[in-house]
Design a protein around this motif. Structure first.
Motif, PDB file in Angstrom:
ATOM      1  N   LEU A  35      14.551  -6.065   8.743  1.00  0.00           N
ATOM      2  CA  LEU A  35      14.525  -5.372   7.272  1.00  0.00           C
ATOM      3  C   LEU A  35      13.116  -5.044   6.636  1.00  0.00           C
ATOM      4  O   LEU A  35      12.363  -5.985   6.852  1.00  0.00           O
ATOM      5  N   ARG A  36      13.130  -4.006   6.298  1.00  0.00           N
ATOM      6  CA  ARG A  36      11.844  -3.536   5.531  1.00  0.00           C
ATOM      7  C   ARG A  36      11.963  -3.762   3.973  1.00  0.00           C
ATOM      8  O   ARG A  36      13.021  -3.669   3.258  1.00  0.00           O
ATOM      9  N   SER A  37      10.870  -4.350   3.264  1.00  0.00           N
ATOM     10  CA  SER A  37      10.979  -4.647   1.839  1.00  0.00           C
ATOM     11  C   SER A  37       9.654  -3.891   1.323  1.00  0.00           C
ATOM     12  O   SER A  37       8.656  -4.027   1.601  1.00  0.00           O
ATOM     13  N   TRP A  38      10.290  -3.219   0.356  1.00  0.00           N
ATOM     14  CA  TRP A  38       9.178  -2.456  -0.659  1.00  0.00           C
ATOM     15  C   TRP A  38       9.065  -2.797  -1.847  1.00  0.00           C
ATOM     16  O   TRP A  38       9.820  -3.611  -2.389  1.00  0.00           O
ATOM     17  N   PRO A  39       7.754  -2.912  -2.536  1.00  0.00           N
ATOM     18  CA  PRO A  39       7.412  -3.565  -3.599  1.00  0.00           C
ATOM     19  C   PRO A  39       8.240  -2.704  -4.967  1.00  0.00           C
ATOM     20  O   PRO A  39       8.433  -1.760  -4.668  1.00  0.00           O
ATOM     21  N   HIS A  40       8.480  -3.928  -5.834  1.00  0.00           N
ATOM     22  CA  HIS A  40       9.353  -3.351  -6.904  1.00  0.00           C
ATOM     23  C   HIS A  40       8.075  -2.760  -7.942  1.00  0.00           C
ATOM     24  O   HIS A  40       6.864  -2.882  -7.841  1.00  0.00           O
ATOM     25  N   LEU A  41       8.585  -1.977  -9.004  1.00  0.00           N
ATOM     26  CA  LEU A  41       7.875  -1.236  -9.955  1.00  0.00           C
ATOM     27  C   LEU A  41       7.083  -2.481 -10.583  1.00  0.00           C
ATOM     28  O   LEU A  41       5.820  -2.118 -10.807  1.00  0.00           O
ATOM     29  N   LYS A  42       7.471  -3.715 -10.959  1.00  0.00           N
ATOM     30  CA  LYS A  42       6.912  -4.587 -11.477  1.00  0.00           C
ATOM     31  C   LYS A  42       5.746  -5.257 -10.605  1.00  0.00           C
ATOM     32  O   LYS A  42       4.748  -5.650 -11.170  1.00  0.00           O
ATOM     33  N   GLN A  43       5.998  -5.358  -9.302  1.00  0.00           N
ATOM     34  CA  GLN A  43       4.771  -5.640  -8.341  1.00  0.00           C
ATOM     35  C   GLN A  43       3.756  -4.667  -8.346  1.00  0.00           C
ATOM     36  O   GLN A  43       2.827  -4.872  -8.560  1.00  0.00           O
ATOM     37  N   ILE A  44       4.341  -3.336  -8.419  1.00  0.00           N
ATOM     38  CA  ILE A  44       3.109  -2.209  -8.409  1.00  0.00           C
ATOM     39  C   ILE A  44       2.159  -2.456  -9.544  1.00  0.00           C
ATOM     40  O   ILE A  44       0.958  -2.215  -9.625  1.00  0.00           O
ATOM     41  N   ILE A  45       2.963  -2.449 -10.786  1.00  0.00           N
ATOM     42  CA  ILE A  45       2.249  -2.664 -12.078  1.00  0.00           C
ATOM     43  C   ILE A  45       1.163  -3.813 -12.049  1.00  0.00           C
ATOM     44  O   ILE A  45       0.059  -3.702 -12.528  1.00  0.00           O
ATOM     45  N   GLN A  46       1.664  -5.067 -11.311  1.00  0.00           N
ATOM     46  CA  GLN A  46       0.901  -6.074 -11.290  1.00  0.00           C
ATOM     47  C   GLN A  46      -0.140  -5.834 -10.327  1.00  0.00           C
ATOM     48  O   GLN A  46      -1.746  -6.724 -10.837  1.00  0.00           O
ATOM     49  N   LEU A  47      -0.246  -5.197  -9.486  1.00  0.00           N
ATOM     50  CA  LEU A  47      -1.154  -4.880  -8.321  1.00  0.00           C
ATOM     51  C   LEU A  47      -2.282  -4.157  -9.082  1.00  0.00           C
ATOM     52  O   LEU A  47      -3.393  -4.069  -8.545  1.00  0.00           O
ATOM     53  N   GLU A  48      -2.103  -2.996  -9.878  1.00  0.00           N
ATOM     54  CA  GLU A  48      -2.719  -2.092 -10.243  1.00  0.00           C
ATOM     55  C   GLU A  48      -3.821  -2.668 -11.246  1.00  0.00           C
ATOM     56  O   GLU A  48      -3.379  -3.457 -12.159  1.00  0.00           O
ATOM     57  N   ASN A  49      -5.035  -2.319 -11.432  1.00  0.00           N
ATOM     58  CA  ASN A  49      -5.979  -2.881 -12.422  1.00  0.00           C
ATOM     59  C   ASN A  49      -6.032  -1.724 -13.312  1.00  0.00           C
ATOM     60  O   ASN A  49      -7.082  -0.944 -13.334  1.00  0.00           O
ATOM     61  N   TYR A  50      -5.229  -1.736 -14.350  1.00  0.00           N
ATOM     62  CA  TYR A  50      -5.111  -0.792 -15.355  1.00  0.00           C
ATOM     63  C   TYR A  50      -6.330  -0.888 -16.486  1.00  0.00           C
ATOM     64  O   TYR A  50      -6.480   0.193 -17.047  1.00  0.00           O
ATOM     65  N   ALA A  51      -6.946  -1.982 -16.383  1.00  0.00           N
ATOM     66  CA  ALA A  51      -8.149  -2.191 -17.495  1.00  0.00           C
ATOM     67  C   ALA A  51      -9.260  -0.996 -17.145  1.00  0.00           C
ATOM     68  O   ALA A  51     -10.002  -0.611 -17.894  1.00  0.00           O
ATOM     69  N   GLU A  52      -9.349  -0.608 -15.735  1.00  0.00           N
ATOM     70  CA  GLU A  52     -10.593   0.091 -15.417  1.00  0.00           C
ATOM     71  C   GLU A  52     -10.119   1.783 -15.873  1.00  0.00           C
ATOM     72  O   GLU A  52     -10.998   2.429 -16.021  1.00  0.00           O
ATOM     73  N   TYR A  53      -8.877   2.156 -15.811  1.00  0.00           N
ATOM     74  CA  TYR A  53      -8.513   3.417 -16.291  1.00  0.00           C
ATOM     75  C   TYR A  53      -8.523   3.899 -17.828  1.00  0.00           C
ATOM     76  O   TYR A  53      -8.514   2.672 -18.632  1.00  0.00           O
ATOM     77  N   SER A  54      -8.938   4.935 -18.208  1.00  0.00           N
ATOM     78  CA  SER A  54      -9.097   5.547 -19.311  1.00  0.00           C
ATOM     79  C   SER A  54      -7.857   5.689 -20.148  1.00  0.00           C
ATOM     80  O   SER A  54      -6.751   5.791 -19.355  1.00  0.00           O
ATOM     81  N   PRO A  55      -7.682   5.666 -21.487  1.00  0.00           N
ATOM     82  CA  PRO A  55      -6.282   5.583 -22.158  1.00  0.00           C
ATOM     83  C   PRO A  55      -5.844   6.809 -21.859  1.00  0.00           C
ATOM     84  O   PRO A  55      -4.428   7.173 -22.148  1.00  0.00           O
ATOM     85  N   ASN A  56      -6.400   7.972 -21.513  1.00  0.00           N
ATOM     86  CA  ASN A  56      -5.978   9.339 -21.344  1.00  0.00           C
ATOM     87  C   ASN A  56      -5.139   9.447 -20.278  1.00  0.00           C
ATOM     88  O   ASN A  56      -4.591  10.628 -19.993  1.00  0.00           O
ATOM     89  N   ILE A  57      -5.499   8.537 -19.237  1.00  0.00           N
ATOM     90  CA  ILE A  57      -4.904   8.811 -17.867  1.00  0.00           C
ATOM     91  C   ILE A  57      -3.609   8.147 -17.681  1.00  0.00           C
ATOM     92  O   ILE A  57      -3.302   7.155 -18.139  1.00  0.00           O
TER      93      ILE A  57
END
Length: 140
Positions: A47-69
């Motif tokens: 079986l394949r397992s894909w990451p959930h949205l919560k996991q994707i958000i945790q993996l992303e480093n949103y502190a690096e992005y500007s607030p306009n993106i």
């Protein structure tokens, strides 16, 4: 006249054996890479397992992005500049074709226009404009 029919069997050319699902000919799909695996996909047995949205958000480093993106975690995205915004009637909510020059209210039909000029006070008109964030001083 007696005519004899040809009874010799001709050997038919056999087509290639049908390939199983997932074993397409590479010439048919040259863009596919045989050994490629999606890095976000994990396997649990077959079986394949894909990451959930919560996991994707945790993996992303949103502190690096500007607030306009816009990101997965941002609720508000920027307005689309490709199309002009649609205009709706301030009274009925239907698509509005007309704007009253005196009150600056948008309206969809002449019945709404008559209602605006016959039944609405200036305070009511200002409240409709506030709902649309189009506060203007009314022309007298």
């Amino acid at each position: 006249g007696f005519v004899m029919a040809d009874t010799t069997k001709k050997k038919r050319s056999t087509p290639e054996k049908k390939k199983r699902k997932g074993q397409e000919d590479e010439s048919q799909h040259p863009f596919k890479k045989r050994g490629w695996l999606n890095p976000n996909c994990t396997f649990r047995g077959t079986l394949r397992s894909w990451p959930h949205l919560k996991q994707i958000i945790q993996l992303e480093n949103y502190a690096e992005y500007s607030p306009n993106i816009p990101t997965y975690s941002s609720i508000e995205a920027s307005n689309s500049v490709m199309y002009p915004p649609k205009k709706y009637c301030d009274v009925t909510g239907l698509p509005a074709k007309y704007t009253d020059p005196k009150t600056n209210l948008r309206y969809a039909s002449f019945e709404v226009y008559h209602h605006i000029h016959g039944h609405l006070s200036s305070e009511d008109v200002e409240r409709f404009l506030e709902l649309r964030n189009a506060q203007t001083k009314l022309k007298n």
